[in-house]
Design an enzyme around this catalytic site. Structure first.
Site, PDB file in Angstrom:
ATOM      1  N   PRO A 252       0.838  -1.207   0.000  1.00 14.72           N
ATOM      2  CG  PRO A 252      -0.708  -1.551   1.694  1.00 14.72           C
ATOM      3  CD  PRO A 252       0.614  -2.039   1.191  1.00 14.72           C
ATOM      4  CE  LYS A 253       2.322   7.542  -3.525  1.00 14.71           C
ATOM      5  NZ  LYS A 253       1.818   8.560  -2.580  1.00 14.71           N
ATOM      6  CD1 TRP A 254       2.197   2.273   3.849  1.00 16.22           C
ATOM      7  CD2 TRP A 254       0.213   2.480   4.851  1.00 16.22           C
ATOM      8  NE1 TRP A 254       1.768   1.013   4.174  1.00 16.22           N
ATOM      9  CE2 TRP A 254       0.550   1.105   4.795  1.00 16.22           C
ATOM     10  CE3 TRP A 254      -0.992   2.855   5.431  1.00 16.22           C
ATOM     11  CZ2 TRP A 254      -0.280   0.119   5.304  1.00 16.22           C
ATOM     12  CZ3 TRP A 254      -1.826   1.867   5.942  1.00 16.22           C
ATOM     13  CH2 TRP A 254      -1.461   0.519   5.882  1.00 16.22           C
TER      14      TRP A 254
END
Length: 341
Positions: A39-41
């Site tokens: 995931p791209k936080w």
């Protein structure tokens, strides 16, 4: 140079010069074998260093972050491990969702304010890469698959504290990663793709990031002229809040030059205050600029569809991409519910 500097610093017992490996944008997830998807936080990129009793947090630009997150400094210093370097993301969670504006509020000069916020809304480090093990050996030359294994091994040696430290999930299944992209809202705004057989490349765009495509229909509540121009430069976007007021939420400036003369005439014919009946451009906020008050109010008649990435504090964090006019949409249909706010 970054790697040589890191090795030299590591021999001294503390490294503060490992540049984060970065990502280049792509429209779609890569195909083929050998990819890890994460995931791209929605937070601050951070490299955490520990050497003996010394702990340091560094931003993507290399600036120190420790004074803004004293609770994380204390937590990392308390771990029963003398040395490590971890790449991750700083996030703040409020009511079960990540809050980027709460994270930004930490960048405040008053220590008392920082202490108050660190108690009320403590930050968490989401770890996704191990750059130096607890034995003090740099792992930059090792493949991602090996570095990830070292990170998971490291986590087994420290007390579990999900409130302040977690390991980012991942998948090596492209279909699962695609399902992350299709979700609406949430704590992430895309997927980061990394090669399992690649070393860590400080400062290089050696990863791939694919952002979630999110769109919204917005009322054009005003516009600004371009710099030193009598033609439109940007459209000011609005969404209706729960009180039926039109709040300013952002702008779009992706207007073709050939379309500006006709569009300017169309907009000037609709000029009428107030434009925005709720939050308006020029109000006190961190988005304000010296040109914030230089805008033209419009009747709330025009609707546009725009693409955006993230929403912070009921506003689009960045400029949006103009997609199309929506004459089929009523302005009253343009409210915050469509962006999950």
């Amino acid at each position: 140079m970054a790697r040589q500097s890191a090795e030299k610093q590591a021999n001294l017992g503390m490294s503060v010069e490992i540049e984060p490996m970065e990502a280049k944008s792509a429209e779609a997830l890569p195909t083929g074998m050998g990819w890890q998807f994460e995931p791209k936080w929605d937070g601050f990129r951070c490299i955490a260093f520990r050497s003996g009793g010394r702990v340091d947090l560094r931003s993507k630009s290399g600036k120190p972050l420790g004074r803004y997150f004293p609770e994380l400094i204390a937590f990392l210093a308390s771990l029963p491990v003398d040395r490590f370097v971890i790449d991750g993301e700083l996030v703040v969670e409020i009511d079960g969702r990540l809050a980027f504006d709460a994270l930004q509020a930490r960048l405040h000069p008053a220590e008392s304010r920082i202490r108050k916020l660190s108690n009320e809304t403590p930050a968490r480090l989401v770890a996704f890469d191990m750059l130096m093990g607890k034995d003090g050996v740099l792992l930059l030359d090792q493949h991602l698959a090996d570095r990830r294994a070292r990170l998971e091994e490291f986590c087994k040696t420290i007390p579990a504290n999900p409130r302040q430290f977690v390991v980012s999930p991942f998948t090596r299944n492209r279909e699962e990663a695609a399902s992350w992209l299709s979700g609406s809202g949430g704590d992430t705004d895309g997927v980061v793709c990394k090669r399992l057989d690649e070393p860590y490349r400080p400062g290089e765009r050696a990863m791939v990031k694919v952002k979630r495509v999110r769109t919204a229909d917005c009322v054009v509540g005003g516009f600004r002229y371009g710099n030193d121009s009598h033609l439109v430069g940007s459209l000011l976007l609005g969404l209706y809040n729960d009180n039926g007021e039109l709040d300013h939420v952002g702008f779009t400036s992706a207007i073709l030059d050939a379309e500006k003369p006709e569009l300017t005439r169309r907009l000037e014919a609709l000029r009428e205050p107030p434009g925005f009946t709720g939050k308006a451009p020029g109000g006190p906020s961190r988005w304000s600029t010296e040109r914030s008050s230089d805008w033209q109010p419009l009747k709330p008649e025009l609707v546009v569809e725009v693409r955006f990435d993230q929403v912070t504090g009921h506003r689009f964090r960045h400029g949006t991409k103009f997609l199309r006019w929506r004459p089929d949409k009523s302005p009253s249909q343009c409210d915050f519910r469509q962006i999950g706010q």
